[in-house]
Design a protein around this motif. Sequence first.
Motif, short mmCIF file in Angstrom:
data_model
loop_
_atom_site.label_atom_id
_atom_site.label_comp_id
_atom_site.label_asym_id
_atom_site.label_seq_id
_atom_site.Cartn_x
_atom_site.Cartn_y
_atom_site.Cartn_z
N ARG A 180 91.17 -43.00 24.14
CA ARG A 180 90.12 -42.63 25.11
C ARG A 180 90.32 -41.21 25.62
NH1 ARG A 180 88.95 -48.06 28.66
NH2 ARG A 180 88.04 -49.24 26.95
N THR A 181 91.55 -40.86 25.91
CA THR A 181 91.83 -39.50 26.38
C THR A 181 91.45 -38.50 25.29
OG1 THR A 181 93.64 -40.28 27.77
CG2 THR A 181 93.65 -37.95 27.18
N TRP A 182 91.83 -38.81 24.07
CA TRP A 182 91.53 -37.89 22.96
C TRP A 182 90.02 -37.76 22.77
CZ3 TRP A 182 94.26 -34.21 21.22
CH2 TRP A 182 93.94 -33.56 20.02
N GLY A 183 89.29 -38.83 23.00
CA GLY A 183 87.83 -38.77 22.92
C GLY A 183 87.27 -37.78 23.92
N LEU A 184 87.79 -37.79 25.15
CA LEU A 184 87.36 -36.83 26.16
C LEU A 184 87.75 -35.40 25.77
CD1 LEU A 184 88.23 -38.63 29.51
CD2 LEU A 184 85.97 -38.03 28.65
N SER A 236 78.81 -29.69 33.53
CA SER A 236 80.15 -29.16 33.22
C SER A 236 80.88 -30.09 32.26
CB SER A 236 80.96 -28.98 34.50
OG SER A 236 81.18 -30.23 35.10
N ARG A 237 80.49 -31.36 32.26
CA ARG A 237 81.14 -32.34 31.40
C ARG A 237 80.81 -32.10 29.93
NH1 ARG A 237 83.91 -36.90 31.92
NH2 ARG A 237 83.46 -38.65 30.58
N THR A 238 79.63 -31.56 29.65
CA THR A 238 79.24 -31.33 28.26
C THR A 238 79.46 -29.88 27.83
OG1 THR A 238 76.94 -30.91 28.91
CG2 THR A 238 77.54 -33.18 28.28
N ARG A 239 79.71 -29.01 28.78
CA ARG A 239 79.94 -27.61 28.44
C ARG A 239 81.30 -27.46 27.77
NH1 ARG A 239 79.87 -24.70 33.55
NH2 ARG A 239 77.91 -25.80 33.76
N GLY A 299 89.87 -36.30 32.54
CA GLY A 299 88.67 -35.50 32.82
C GLY A 299 88.92 -34.47 33.90
N THR A 300 89.63 -34.85 34.94
CA THR A 300 89.96 -33.93 36.03
C THR A 300 90.81 -32.79 35.51
OG1 THR A 300 89.91 -35.77 37.57
CG2 THR A 300 91.01 -33.77 38.31
#
Length: 192
Positions: free
Chosen positions: A157-161, A60-63, A33-34
């Motif tokens: 999980r990373t790919w989901g983000l 910013s997380r959903t943008r 995420g970072t």
Amino acid sequence: MSQPSHKPRLTPQFCFNETALRGKSDPLIHIPGTNLNSLMTPARAGFDPSSTAGRQTQTSRTRPLDPEACQGFKENVLFQSWQTRSDVLAYCAGVAVNPDDPDLIAREAESAKDRERVVDERLDPYSGRFFPREARTESLANLIRNERGVEGIIRARTWGLVMERCGDGAGWQEALDKWRLTRVDVRDRESG
């Protein structure tokens, strides 16, 4: 932008170092995420005074992020790191099946010494039991198997983000395989 993880010097000793093998030193796989937030360019459009008139519900997380920045992150950082990790696990899996186990002689001597032991089980009922040590290569094979499972979870999980922020219809395995094919094609063109 983040840098891909460096490829460690692969030796059998590296494989038997559980801390190094577990990938604890690679922050990319633990905090994607970072790394995705670093791709944002919030001031690109300039300041809009009307943006302060009301509450902003889109974080910013959903943008969504710039598609070119996302693609660059996936190709140059994420997939590179995943490939490096896959290479390390594949190398160490090869070390784990290598018949040249340096501990074999010590285990055989320990086993022979145990066979010669005379035990009075009335005095110590547990002393007659012998639990041979597991071969280093066997424990390495178990560790590699576990690490591959953990790696699959982390990648999912990373790919989901990444999909949440960048969008892309493919699953992580399919996207990684596609990236590997493009790398092979590029190498073929460069060498041919």
